[in-house]
Structure formats: C-alpha cells, structure tokens
Design an enzyme around this catalytic site. Structure first.
Site, PDB file in Angstrom:
ATOM      1  N   LYS A 285      63.977  22.988  45.902  1.00  0.00           N
ATOM      2  CA  LYS A 285      64.845  22.176  46.807  1.00  0.00           C
ATOM      3  C   LYS A 285      64.599  20.566  46.724  1.00  0.00           C
ATOM      4  O   LYS A 285      63.154  20.453  46.525  1.00  0.00           O
ATOM      5  CB  LYS A 285      64.836  22.718  48.296  1.00  0.00           C
ATOM      6  N   ARG A 359      70.042  36.142  50.056  1.00  0.00           N
ATOM      7  CA  ARG A 359      70.857  37.152  49.935  1.00  0.00           C
ATOM      8  C   ARG A 359      70.038  38.383  48.919  1.00  0.00           C
ATOM      9  O   ARG A 359      70.548  39.517  48.744  1.00  0.00           O
ATOM     10  CB  ARG A 359      72.155  36.887  49.084  1.00  0.00           C
TER      11      ARG A 359
HETATM   12  N1  BES Z   1      67.824  28.858  53.577  1.00  0.00           N
HETATM   13  C1  BES Z   1      68.884  28.267  52.636  1.00  0.00           C
HETATM   14  C2  BES Z   1      70.258  27.936  53.339  1.00  0.00           C
HETATM   15  C3  BES Z   1      70.222  27.083  54.561  1.00  0.00           C
HETATM   16  C4  BES Z   1      70.712  25.729  54.384  1.00  0.00           C
HETATM   17  C5  BES Z   1      69.799  27.476  55.901  1.00  0.00           C
HETATM   18  C6  BES Z   1      70.445  24.830  55.258  1.00  0.00           C
HETATM   19  C7  BES Z   1      69.644  26.380  56.838  1.00  0.00           C
HETATM   20  C8  BES Z   1      70.053  25.020  56.574  1.00  0.00           C
HETATM   21  C9  BES Z   1      69.472  29.174  51.419  1.00  0.00           C
HETATM   22  O1  BES Z   1      68.323  30.099  50.850  1.00  0.00           O
HETATM   23  C10 BES Z   1      69.930  28.334  50.058  1.00  0.00           C
HETATM   24  O2  BES Z   1      68.916  27.829  49.816  1.00  0.00           O
HETATM   25  N2  BES Z   1      71.056  28.477  49.720  1.00  0.00           N
HETATM   26  C11 BES Z   1      71.666  27.553  48.929  1.00  0.00           C
HETATM   27  C12 BES Z   1      72.387  28.470  48.270  1.00  0.00           C
HETATM   28  C13 BES Z   1      72.799  27.701  46.920  1.00  0.00           C
HETATM   29  C14 BES Z   1      71.832  27.810  45.636  1.00  0.00           C
HETATM   30  C15 BES Z   1      73.846  28.767  46.137  1.00  0.00           C
HETATM   31  C16 BES Z   1      72.431  26.505  49.604  1.00  0.00           C
HETATM   32  O3  BES Z   1      73.103  26.837  50.530  1.00  0.00           O
HETATM   33  O4  BES Z   1      72.342  25.294  48.954  1.00  0.00           O
HETATM   34 ZN    ZN Z   2      67.139  29.139  49.489  1.00  0.00          ZN
END
Ligand code: BES
Ligand code: ZN
Ligand code: ZN
Length: 507
Positions: A285, A359
């Site tokens: 990230k 997931r």
């Molecule tokens: N933990 C994150 C989702 C999240 C985002 C939680 C903001 C709380 C606040 C999750 O694991 C994630 O990173 N999801 C990605 C998915 C994408 C790579 C398809 C996302 O939401 O960007």
């Molecule tokens: Zn994530």
C-alpha cells in the site's frame, strides 16, 4: 474500573450533580412540559426566555448551557435539542445525550444527571431511551489512553457518575432494564474499540488469541479451540496460511463456541476478519493507505466484543465465533501476485493482488464455517476501500442472497441506530473474478464494483444451502474524525450492538 450508569427514582429538581442534561422537543408546544418545565421554574424562567429570544428552539443537534448560580444542586443545566416529535427516535436521543455528555465533559463535570429524554411528550418507550442514554454515556466517555502519561491533566476528565432520574416507578423499572442492556451493549462495543485502538505491534495474532482466551475463561458457557500454523495446515487452510507467510508473527485460527443454558439445535456462525496489520504485502500500500491499517482486525474485534457479552445476553442458540488472524507483510517468504492457493473447501484461488488478503483468509474461515452446518453464517470484515467509496465512512455494507437475514439485520440496525445498507450480490459480476488459471481470482478485472466482487468471491466458500451474509465495515470500523457525538476518533466497535440485537431477537 469503568463507571456504569444508574437509574434512580426521584425528582430532578433535588438532584445533586455537576451537570444536569435535559431534552428540548422542537415542537413541544407553548408549555415546556416535563423536566424542562420543572427546571425552568426553579431557574426563574431563564430557559423560557432563551426560547422566546430564539437562543434555542429545540432544534436537532443544538445545545444551550445555563449556569444555575446556586438555584439548584447542579452547577449547569445543559439543554439539548431533540428536534421535532415526528423525527424523534431512540437514535436521535442517543446522539443528543452524547452531545450533552460531551458538553458536560468540557465543563469538567465528573457527575452528570439526566432524565428519560423523549419518553414523555416524545412518546418513546422508557426502555429504549434508557438504553440509548446509557450507551451514549459509556461510548462518549470512552477514551483510549493506554499510551498516555497518567499524571497529565487531561483537558476533559472522564465523567465518573451518570444517573438517569425518573419520578414514575413503572417507568423506572423499564428504564433500569434498558440501562442494563445499554451498559452490556456499550461495554461489548468498548471491548472491540480497545482491541482496534491498540498499536499493531502489540495487537498481534497472539494477542488476539489471548483476548479470546480471556473471554472464554470469564464465561462458563464459552469455550475456545485454537489452531496454530501446523494444525491449520492439517485442516487444509492454505489460503489463510498464504497470507500469513510474509510475517514473522505466528498466525492463529480461533474458534469460540457459546453454548446456551437450554440445549438448542439452532446455531449461527460469526466470522471476523483478523488481519492485525495490512501493509498490502508485496502489493504494498502507499504510506497514506497504511496509516489506519491496524484497524484491519476490526471484524475479529467485533466478534470478540459480541462474545464478551453472550454469557449475559444468553441467546437461545449455539453461537460460533471464527477468526483467522495473521499479519499481511511483504518479505522473502511472502505470498506473491501470481500464486495459486487451494482453500480448505478445495477451491483454488489465483492471487493477483496480495492486498486483497482479507477475502483470501476468509475463504478458509468460511469453508470451516460451512463444515459446521449452521443455520446461518455472518462474516464481518474491513474488506474493501470500494465499500467506503460506495457508502461513505459511516455505513456498513450488507450483502446476502437471503432476504430474511437481511431484513432481520436491517431491523436490528434500526433499533441500535447503526447505519446498515444493502448492496447487491449481483451474479452478473461473477465473470469479473473468473481466473484464467484457477477457479477464482482474488480481485476483479478492474476496480469498478470492488465491494461487490469481494462479496461474490466470498460466496464461493459458503454452501449455497446455508443462509449467509457478508458485512463490509471498512468505512465505519475506524473513525478518522468524530462524526457522531458518541463515536470518538479511532476504533468504533461498529456492528457489535447490531449483532447483539440480532442475536437477542433471533428466533
Ligand atoms: N483492508 C483493506 C480494505 C480497507 C480499506 C479497510 C480502507 C479499511 C479502510 C483490504 O485488505 C484491501 O486492501 N482491499 C483492497 C482490495 C483491492 C486490492 C482489490 C482495496 O480496497 O483497495
Ligand atoms: Zn489489503
Ligand atoms: Zn485488509
């Protein structure tokens, strides 16, 4: 020790406290009525004249503070607007009470008295009003101060005592029950808040395990089974363990079981996402996106919050709580984009983005849940940023094919005042997660509808015959700003009260 709110029978005029909070209905009529009128009389009509000069009109979210100058045994009277009778709900009272408690805190009050605001002319029932006020008190008064110096004079000291005063004894009785429910619900919410707020270096999977152990130890009807890495591997949890592979912290699969006092054939499984820190893994990230990622175990925290209250709530069914907890880190041993893993139910997953890890862990947790053959499965997860884009910071995304489960949940959410909204599990989007090499891929072909493709992914790990519901709490799990009076910055405990309400009403 956290102070619990109490109910006492008596006349509000004689009450001794630093601050008294009373409600003001916008369209309450010419005479103020109720507690407001009684207080106004003692204060020589000061509130009535403030109303006459339009300083206050009882409008929603407004507040008027009056100094008593010795005319009462409280230093200040805080009048909170309740809005119109037509728009009045227990949730509005919860927010108004929260505002009152915040003002009391800023006045450095340590003891606060209030009345069943809205249960008179507002015609709300005393039980739900007492519950709302009790929740507002404990949740507004909450502070995560583990890492603060203890001797530092806090700008807003905590309120030590909160009393709901009511004259009529029958109302007192239901208020007392409401106060107890509210205390239970709020304390469970605080369990979740504390877990989410703790620094991720301390809130490791082992620490979550310890917290589950504590809950099981405290409640005679809750037991805990723990699978470590080796045991999880034996059960075929390759998806979960793939996510765990990048971190030096040990992953754990936690299985809590609540057994009701009266044996029951009914059972429900709660599954919580338990990523103690989500760096994104090799699909790292950006720095900004990582700042709040200690909250990625909020689903697990919600589950633990719920379990901490089950002994007292005594739902009439078996409740299982499942948490596959690990940390998502990049390293030489981390899982990679392109990896294929076989989940516990045999379905193979092509990992195209290691940041869509929740997931992947839930794939195994839901497979395990399916093996328990329960009457319903509910997962709760900070799953997608896309859900936050769709519904904003405050709303829980609800995805299910089971209308009954959705209806029950939305009804429970209405009672608790938590915002839940349904999103579609649109089967037309199934093609977006079709993999070229495996049974399914862990991200959509593009970013559109990201909350829905995540939901559709999870669906592949639950038996179609078992009612299942997915709750995406990515928005409301962590408050980056205080958007409600009783929701301070940080972990919110989103979903705890609604799930408890759902279990309480579940037949
Ligand atoms: N933990 C994150 C989702 C999240 C985002 C939680 C903001 C709380 C606040 C999750 O694991 C994630 O990173 N999801 C990605 C998915 C994408 C790579 C398809 C996302 O939401 O960007
Ligand atoms: Zn994530
Ligand atoms: Zn995550």
């Amino acid at each position: 020790m956290r102070m619990k709110p109490t109910v006492v029978q008596g006349d509000i005029i004689n009450i001794k406290a630093d601050v008294l909070i009373v409600g003001h209905l916008e369209d309450g009529g010419k005479r103020l009525g109720g507690a407001l009128e009684a207080v106004d009389a003692v204060l020589g009509g000061e509130i009535a004249s403030a109303i006459a000069s339009k300083e206050t009109e009882g409008k929603w979210k407004t507040v008027l503070t009056v100094r008593t100058n010795g005319r009462m045994q409280v230093n200040h009277v805080v009048v909170v607007g309740l809005g119109t009778k037509k728009t009045l709900t227990a949730e509005r009272v919860r927010q108004a009470a929260g505002l009152g408690f915040k003002v009391a805190k800023s006045l450095r009050a340590t003891s606060v008295a209030t009345v069943l605001m809205g249960a008179g002319r507002g015609e709300q029932d005393p039980h739900s009003i007492a519950q709302a006020i009790s929740e507002a008190f404990l949740l507004t008064n909450y502070q995560f101060d583990t890492w603060k110096k203890k001797d530092e004079a806090s700008p807003n000291p905590l309120i030590k005592k909160a009393t709901i005063v009511e004259l009529v004894s029958t109302k007192c009785k239901s208020a007392l029950a409401g106060c107890e429910d509210g205390t239970l619900f709020a304390e469970a919410t605080i369990v979740a808040r504390d877990l989410v707020n703790e620094a991720p270096s301390h809130m490791s999977p082992a620490e979550l395990k310890r917290s589950a152990e504590q809950i099981a130890k405290k409640s005679t009807n809750v037991s805990l089974k723990v699978l470590d890495r080796v045991a999880a591997k034996k059960r075929g949890m390759n998806a979960f363990l793939a996510v765990a592979a990048g971190s030096t912290t040990e992953p754990y699969f936690l299985h809590l079981t609540y057994t009701p006092p009266k044996p029951s054939k009914k059972s429900i499984v709660l599954v919580g996402k338990g990523i103690t820190f989500d760096s994104g893994g090799l699909s790292l990230k950006p720095a900004d996106g990582m700042m709040t990622m200690k909250c990625d175990m909020a689903g697990a925290a919600t589950g633990l919050g719920v379990f901490s209250a089950l002994q007292a709530l005594q739902p009439n069914m078996t409740v299982h709580g499942l948490i596959a907890t690990c940390e998502n880190m990049p390293s030489g041993s981390a899982y990679r984009p392109g990896d294929v893993v076989r989940a516990m139910n045999g379905t193979t997953i092509e990992v195209l983005n290691t940041d869509a890890e929740g997931r992947v862990t839930l794939a195994d947790a839901l497979s395990y849940a399916t093996e328990l053959q329960p009457n319903a499965i509910i997962d709760i997860a900070t799953l997608t940023g896309a859900c936050v884009v769709a519904l904003g910071e405050e709303i829980v995304g609800v995805m299910t094919d089971n209308d009954k489960l959705a209806e029950r949940t939305l009804e429970a959410a209405y009672v608790t005042g938590e915002a839940f909204w349904e999103l579609p599990l649109y089967p037309g989007y199934d093609c977006l997660i079709e993999s070229k090499v495996a049974d399914v891929q862990n991200i959509g072909i593009n970013r559109w509808g990201g909350a829905l493709t995540a939901g559709l992914f999870l669906k592949k790990f639950v038996d179609a015959t078992i009612p299942w519901m997915h709750l995406d709490i990515a928005g409301p799990a962590f408050a980056e700003r205080e958007y409600l009076s009783y929701v301070p910055y940080g972990g919110t405990g989103a979903g705890v009260r609604t799930l408890l309400q759902l279990l309480k009403d579940y037949k």
